[in-house]
Design an enzyme around this catalytic site. Structure first.
Site, short mmCIF file in Angstrom:
data_model
loop_
_atom_site.label_atom_id
_atom_site.label_comp_id
_atom_site.label_asym_id
_atom_site.label_seq_id
_atom_site.Cartn_x
_atom_site.Cartn_y
_atom_site.Cartn_z
CG ASP A 334 -2.19 0.97 1.31
OD1 ASP A 334 -2.32 1.41 0.29
OD2 ASP A 334 -2.33 1.53 2.29
CD GLU A 337 0.02 5.27 -4.06
OE1 GLU A 337 0.51 5.63 -3.03
OE2 GLU A 337 -0.67 4.31 -4.29
CG ASP A 442 -8.17 4.53 -0.32
OD1 ASP A 442 -7.97 3.28 -0.17
OD2 ASP A 442 -7.58 5.21 0.49
O1 MIG Z 1 -4.77 5.90 3.52
O2 MIG Z 1 -3.69 1.11 5.69
O3 MIG Z 1 -5.75 1.95 0.03
O4 MIG Z 1 -6.74 -0.08 1.67
O5 MIG Z 1 -6.96 0.13 4.51
C1 MIG Z 1 -4.88 4.94 4.32
C2 MIG Z 1 -4.85 1.69 5.80
C3 MIG Z 1 -3.92 4.05 4.13
C4 MIG Z 1 -4.98 3.06 2.20
C5 MIG Z 1 -5.42 1.89 1.42
C6 MIG Z 1 -6.56 1.17 2.12
C7 MIG Z 1 -5.97 0.69 3.47
C8 MIG Z 1 -5.31 1.88 4.36
N1 MIG Z 1 -4.52 2.63 3.34
#
Ligand code: MIG
Length: 749
Positions: A334, A337, A442
């Site tokens: 996650d 980017e 998201d």
């Molecule tokens: O912006 O780890 O897209 O699936 O639950 C929050 C917490 C950071 C973004 C991910 C989302 C995940 C969340 N993360």
């Protein structure tokens, strides 16, 4: 000066000026095809021609102030692909940018998103399809607004590939030959997966798994979001998971896999093992000043691995030890980017909140909204490659997640040799599918998003990312019972099927809305498991030729312009159309069916193609149509893959003649790459009152779970007089629920 080079029979490379990429994405491959695809220079223009027909016309190349542009005449072409984009399938009229970006508010015009794939398909009804891949990792631009279209890159030159079809599937096949294709995922990754931000204690996660089994809901995976860590320090386990090995073992007892989240940000903290060992090899990306670049994410102040360097990727891979030792099966990348939530300039209050070891609660999220996301700051990062050459973040950002996924793949190779990796990535670039599945980030529990997830995912599939899916039920906001039902119905048919939701939002596990809803959801999750042979074979085809698993209908008939912007129906493979309801309080919908004849699997009703029908769809039903003259392969539902040693293979045969392939392998090791798999070919032909079935093993090296197969004659009206011959031998059919069936042995093949 422009250069044109023929790479193979179907790919031409055009270069202009000085372009440079920090990593090589493309592979030169020999592709033989019986076609005549060439670039003809006409004055200043370059015309892309096949068999004398113009498919695209490059009118101008120019370079100025670090930007390079290629302008094409667009005539009446339509444009598809571009990776992960909001909006509709047909991108004619759109102006888009490629620069990986975390913006959780997915408005209809949001651009860019997390994934950048500078590739698209050019399609007109009467012409062969072709595509363009812009081979630049830098920020790029695609303006498809007017009578001309312009491709631009932030660089002193441009290189792009012109890729011939003639079918859309061929364009994708040729594109993915160059940038890579999916590997076979572990079989369990096709199962239903349950997630939430967060199951914050071992007990909470176990409770969810137990409830699944108690209620007989098939499920393969439980995800752990950021709260499993100690103060959000990557590669640690927090106190609420104080015996991770015991926890994972417990999950495994009832057939569950555990996938854990991973963020690239490493807490800058003396004495923290990951930070210290990274510092020792100078692993972190730099800011302009030459110091480590820092930004704030969940653990507070973080530094960011410079994945451009192979020694950094190796170091990152080694850090996974604590996770694999505990027995986790997959890694969820996650924030790659990379996303930085805020910078030094924000207040101490927020820093304190995030530095705590307590599970995050939603008041924190509310707080976060008060701060500006200073994402542009990230562009001041400098990277270094293996030969110590410096690269600006601008050229590395789009491939940051791809490089991270390479490192994660390495971790699997080290700690789980001969087991298939499972990586789920949020960001990516062309070729990310080689290493990871992608989910669309998201979204929100909005009906609008339920609808828009179809064209987004189809766009990803058209761009090579065939293993993709969405947060089923919606991430942000509160799902309602009705929305969850409709979303789970749709999710059943997506390549990746995971229910996930954000902290502070209403729970959306299958039982969260009471018994009636649970019953419907269970029916669809079971259907997903039953469809395994059909889906897994599609994954195999995608591994072999890049073909998307979930497809827009125009791939079935690219001469039918009615299908070009059909956004709310999709195909799974080439024989199944799914036409979901995506609005509240609606129990029917118009369905356009393409050429041929189609059968509603719910009631066997037959429809002629090229027409629109009003189709009923009460809340517990999703319209699914199967093509006349096709075979859908299925198995029995199970709690998880592969719960049982033996599996039945059901071949549902619709029409008068059809053939299909069924693929199987062990579902977990890399042995399939050495040829240890089975591929069956089943064909049925009718000859007056006799059905001739031919079953062949095109490849048989794997012991096999399918021992017996049952063919069901789904559309047969005259039941009594029918006789069935399998590989020449008369077989006595039997009836079950009014359907004629024959059973035969696969082991003898
Ligand atoms: O912006 O780890 O897209 O699936 O639950 C929050 C917490 C950071 C973004 C991910 C989302 C995940 C969340 N993360």
């Amino acid at each position: 000066m422009k250069k044109i080079k023929k790479m193979n029979d179907v790919i031409l490379k055009i270069s202009f000026g000085n372009f440079s990429n920090p990593v090589n994405i493309v592979k030169n491959v020999a592709i033989k095809a019986n076609c005549d695809f060439e670039a003809v220079e006409e004055g200043e223009d370059v015309v892309f021609v096949s068999n004398g027909e113009e498919l695209a016309r490059l009118e101008k190349l120019s370079s100025e102030n670090g930007k390079t542009w290629a302008r094409f005449n667009s005539s009446s072409a339509h444009f598809f692909g571009f990776g992960e984009k909001m909006g509709f399938l047909d991108k004619r009229g759109r102006n888009m940018k490629m620069m990986n970006m975390d913006n959780p508010l997915h408005t209809p015009d949001l651009d860019p998103m997390y994934v950048s794939i500078p590739f698209f398909i050019v399609l007109s009804p009467k012409k062969p399809a072709m595509g363009f891949y812009v081979n630049s990792t830098s920020r790029s631009f695609f303006n498809m607004e007017g009578d001309s279209y312009t491709l631009g890159v932030e660089d002193d030159g441009i290189e792009f590939y012109a890729i011939y079809g003639p079918t859309v599937a061929d364009v994708i096949k040729h594109f993915t030959a160059v940038v890579g294709r999916i590997s076979m995922p572990p079989a369990w990754a096709l199962g239903y997966q349950q997630s939430r931000w967060s199951y914050a204690t071992a007990q909470e996660a176990l409770d969810v798994s137990h409830k699944m089994r108690q209620d007989g809901i098939p499920c393969d995976v439980i995800y752990l979001d950021i709260d499993y860590m100690k103060g959000y320090r990557v590669f640690t386990w927090g106190d609420r998971f104080n015996d991770p090995k015991k926890f994972v073992d417990e999950m495994k007892k009832s057939g569950f896999k555990v996938v854990v989240i991973m963020d690239p940000g490493v807490k800058e903290e003396d004495g923290y093992e990951v930070y210290e060992s990274g510092k020792a090899i100078n692993a972190f990306a730099k800011s302009k000043s030459g110091n480590n670049f820092t930004g704030y994410v969940w653990p507070g102040k973080c530094v960011f691995p410079d994945f451009l360097r192979s020694d950094v990727r190796n170091w990152w891979a080694l850090q996974h030890k604590s996770l694999f030792e505990a027995g986790v099966d997959g890694i969820w990348n996650d924030m790659n980017e990379p996303s930085i939530v805020w910078t030094d300039t924000n207040t101490q209050e927020l820093k304190n909140l995030l530095s705590s070891d307590e599970p995050m609660d939603f008041t924190l999220l509310e707080k976060l909204k008060e701060f500006t996301f200073q994402k542009d700051h990230a562009y001041e990062i400098t990277h270094m490659d293996d030969s110590n050459k410096k690269w600006p973040h601008l050229k590395v950002r789009n491939v940051y997640a791809l490089l991270e996924a390479m490192a994660t793949t390495k971790a699997f190779e080290i700690y789980r040799p001969n087991k298939r990796p499972f990586i789920l990535s949020r960001a990516g670039f062309a070729g990310i599918q080689k290493y990871a599945a992608v989910w669309t980030g998201d979204n929100s529990s909005w009906w609008e998003h339920l609808k828009t997830e179809m064209p987004i995912s189809m766009g990803l599939g058209l761009s090579g990312v065939s293993f993709c899916g969405t947060d089923v039920g919606g991430f942000g906001g509160n799902a309602t019972a009705e929305l969850l039902v409709r979303w789970m119905e749709i999710g059943t048919f997506f390549p990746f099927f995971r229910n996930h939701s954000a902290i502070g939002t209403r729970n959306q596990e299958p039982w969260a809305f009471g018994e009636n809803v649970e019953k419907i959801l269970k029916k669809y999750i079971k259907m997903r498991y039953e469809l395994f042979p059909y889906l897994y074979t599609l994954f195999f085809q995608s591994y072999k030729s890049g073909t998307p698993i979930m497809r827009p209908l125009f791939m079935y008939d690219q001469s039918d312009e009615n299908l070009y912007n059909l956004n709310d129906e999709f195909m799974v493979g080439n024989s199944m159309i799914v036409a979901p309801v995506t609005e509240p309080n609606v129990t029917w919908r118009p369905v356009y069916l393409p050429k041929g004849e189609w059968i509603d699997v719910r009631n066997g009703e037959k429809y002629d193609g090229k027409k629109v029908y009003k189709i009923d769809a009460p809340l517990d039903e999703i319209p699914v149509f199967v093509k006349e003259d096709s075979i859908i392969s299925k198995t029995d539902s199970m709690n998880y893959f592969f719960e049982k040693e033996k599996m039945m293979l059901y071949l549902d045969f619709y029409g008068q003649r059809a053939s299909t392939q069924v693929y199987e392998d062990d579902g977990e090791t890399l042995n399939y790459k050495k040829g240890i798999y089975n591929l069956y070919q089943v064909s049925v032909e009718s000859e007056s009152a006799i059905y001739n079935v031919s079953v062949k093993a095109l490849h048989k090296e794997y012991e096999g779970r399918y021992k017996k197969a049952v063919i069901s004659f789904m559309t047969l009206k005259e039941l009594k007089s029918s006789t069935v011959r399998i590989n020449g031998e008369m077989i006595k059919p039997y009836f079950e629920n009014g359907i004629l069936k024959v059973v035969f042995d696969l082991e003898v093949l």
